[in-house]
Design a protein around this motif. Structure first.
Motif, PDB file in Angstrom:
ATOM      1  N   GLY A  34       0.859  -1.171   0.000  1.00  0.00           N
ATOM      2  CA  GLY A  34       0.000   0.000   0.000  1.00  0.00           C
ATOM      3  C   GLY A  34       0.896   1.222   0.000  1.00  0.00           C
ATOM      4  O   GLY A  34       2.115   1.104   0.168  1.00  0.00           O
ATOM      5  N   CYS A  39      -4.999   3.813   1.965  1.00  0.00           N
ATOM      6  CA  CYS A  39      -4.677   2.384   2.022  1.00  0.00           C
ATOM      7  C   CYS A  39      -4.699   1.911   3.472  1.00  0.00           C
ATOM      8  O   CYS A  39      -5.251   0.856   3.786  1.00  0.00           O
ATOM      9  CB  CYS A  39      -3.298   2.105   1.426  1.00  0.00           C
ATOM     10  SG  CYS A  39      -3.138   2.471  -0.331  1.00  0.00           S
ATOM     11  N   ILE A  43      -6.983  -1.147   4.801  1.00  0.00           N
ATOM     12  CA  ILE A  43      -6.343  -2.367   5.298  1.00  0.00           C
ATOM     13  C   ILE A  43      -6.770  -2.645   6.738  1.00  0.00           C
ATOM     14  O   ILE A  43      -7.159  -3.762   7.082  1.00  0.00           O
ATOM     15  CB  ILE A  43      -4.802  -2.241   5.186  1.00  0.00           C
ATOM     16  CG1 ILE A  43      -4.380  -2.242   3.718  1.00  0.00           C
ATOM     17  CG2 ILE A  43      -4.104  -3.360   5.957  1.00  0.00           C
ATOM     18  CD1 ILE A  43      -2.951  -1.750   3.482  1.00  0.00           C
ATOM     19  N   HIS A  63       5.158  -0.919   5.780  1.00  0.00           N
ATOM     20  CA  HIS A  63       4.184  -1.807   5.118  1.00  0.00           C
ATOM     21  C   HIS A  63       3.859  -3.030   5.969  1.00  0.00           C
ATOM     22  O   HIS A  63       3.478  -4.070   5.440  1.00  0.00           O
ATOM     23  CB  HIS A  63       4.654  -2.242   3.729  1.00  0.00           C
ATOM     24  CG  HIS A  63       4.796  -1.100   2.780  1.00  0.00           C
ATOM     25  ND1 HIS A  63       5.076  -1.272   1.468  1.00  0.00           N
ATOM     26  CD2 HIS A  63       4.691   0.243   2.948  1.00  0.00           C
ATOM     27  CE1 HIS A  63       5.149  -0.099   0.867  1.00  0.00           C
ATOM     28  NE2 HIS A  63       4.926   0.827   1.756  1.00  0.00           N
ATOM     29  N   HIS A  88      -5.255  -5.294  -1.553  1.00  0.00           N
ATOM     30  CA  HIS A  88      -3.858  -5.143  -1.130  1.00  0.00           C
ATOM     31  C   HIS A  88      -3.133  -6.478  -1.064  1.00  0.00           C
ATOM     32  O   HIS A  88      -3.577  -7.405  -0.394  1.00  0.00           O
ATOM     33  CB  HIS A  88      -3.796  -4.415   0.214  1.00  0.00           C
ATOM     34  CG  HIS A  88      -4.268  -3.010   0.103  1.00  0.00           C
ATOM     35  ND1 HIS A  88      -3.439  -1.987  -0.289  1.00  0.00           N
ATOM     36  CD2 HIS A  88      -5.500  -2.468   0.260  1.00  0.00           C
ATOM     37  CE1 HIS A  88      -4.142  -0.861  -0.338  1.00  0.00           C
ATOM     38  NE2 HIS A  88      -5.394  -1.132  -0.011  1.00  0.00           N
ATOM     39  N   TYR A 100      -8.041  -4.901  -7.535  1.00  0.00           N
ATOM     40  CA  TYR A 100      -6.977  -3.893  -7.566  1.00  0.00           C
ATOM     41  C   TYR A 100      -7.378  -2.724  -8.476  1.00  0.00           C
ATOM     42  O   TYR A 100      -7.160  -1.565  -8.139  1.00  0.00           O
ATOM     43  CB  TYR A 100      -5.656  -4.507  -8.035  1.00  0.00           C
ATOM     44  CG  TYR A 100      -4.553  -3.490  -8.168  1.00  0.00           C
ATOM     45  CD1 TYR A 100      -3.862  -3.036  -7.052  1.00  0.00           C
ATOM     46  CD2 TYR A 100      -4.212  -2.967  -9.417  1.00  0.00           C
ATOM     47  CE1 TYR A 100      -2.858  -2.085  -7.172  1.00  0.00           C
ATOM     48  CE2 TYR A 100      -3.218  -2.014  -9.545  1.00  0.00           C
ATOM     49  CZ  TYR A 100      -2.538  -1.579  -8.420  1.00  0.00           C
ATOM     50  OH  TYR A 100      -1.559  -0.633  -8.548  1.00  0.00           O
ATOM     51  N   CYS A 107      -4.063   5.019  -4.811  1.00  0.00           N
ATOM     52  CA  CYS A 107      -3.672   3.813  -4.070  1.00  0.00           C
ATOM     53  C   CYS A 107      -3.084   2.708  -4.945  1.00  0.00           C
ATOM     54  O   CYS A 107      -2.888   1.590  -4.470  1.00  0.00           O
ATOM     55  CB  CYS A 107      -4.886   3.268  -3.326  1.00  0.00           C
ATOM     56  SG  CYS A 107      -5.589   4.425  -2.137  1.00  0.00           S
ATOM     57  N   TYR A 109      -0.546   0.955  -5.754  1.00  0.00           N
ATOM     58  CA  TYR A 109       0.812   0.693  -5.259  1.00  0.00           C
ATOM     59  C   TYR A 109       1.664  -0.135  -6.216  1.00  0.00           C
ATOM     60  O   TYR A 109       2.881  -0.160  -6.083  1.00  0.00           O
ATOM     61  CB  TYR A 109       0.747  -0.010  -3.901  1.00  0.00           C
ATOM     62  CG  TYR A 109      -0.056  -1.282  -3.933  1.00  0.00           C
ATOM     63  CD1 TYR A 109       0.526  -2.495  -4.286  1.00  0.00           C
ATOM     64  CD2 TYR A 109      -1.414  -1.274  -3.632  1.00  0.00           C
ATOM     65  CE1 TYR A 109      -0.219  -3.654  -4.342  1.00  0.00           C
ATOM     66  CE2 TYR A 109      -2.163  -2.429  -3.678  1.00  0.00           C
ATOM     67  CZ  TYR A 109      -1.567  -3.611  -4.027  1.00  0.00           C
ATOM     68  OH  TYR A 109      -2.313  -4.764  -4.087  1.00  0.00           O
TER      69      TYR A 109
END
Length: 123
Positions: A34, A39, A43, A63, A88, A100, A107, A109
């Motif tokens: 993330g 994010c 999460i 992370h 994620h 995703y 976001c 990533y």
């Protein structure tokens, strides 16, 4: 001789049963991809929404998702699957491309440019 063998076997059985006992307050660190505070919120919400998760904090810089869970109600694997289900990746479980793709553009990533844009956040 037979008695000591029986006692030894019972002791070994009890020891193995104790070692496999699931903990009510197990701690785990899960690496989760993330890049931003959005994010982080997503999460943590996914993890905390699970039965058996008592604490979940994701660190934007490292992370790492730090969790305290009741292993009798959930597992680290289930948490990884739930987090991947909201978009994620973890090392073992990857978010589907469809999930995703639905993340906010900030976001994404997996995109190197977006990762660079967010460098320094969470410090």
């Amino acid at each position: 001789m037979k008695k000591s063998l029986v006692v030894l076997c019972l002791f070994m059985f009890a020891l193995s049963a104790t070692a496999q006992k699931k903990k009510r307050n197990a701690k785990a660190l899960i690496e989760v991809d993330g890049v931003c505070m959005m994010c982080k919120k997503r999460i943590e919400k996914a993890a905390l929404g699970m039965k058996g998760v008592k604490y979940a904090v994701w660190n934007v810089k490292t992370h790492e998702l730090s969790v305290i869970l009741d292993e009798r109600k959930t597992s680290v694997k289930a948490i990884k699957e739930k987090v991947a289900g909201v978009g994620h990746d973890t090392k073992e479980v990857k978010a589907t491309d469809t999930v995703y793709a639905n993340l906010h553009p900030c976001c994404k990533y997996r995109n190197e440019e977006i990762r660079k844009d967010h460098e320094g956040e969470g410090k």
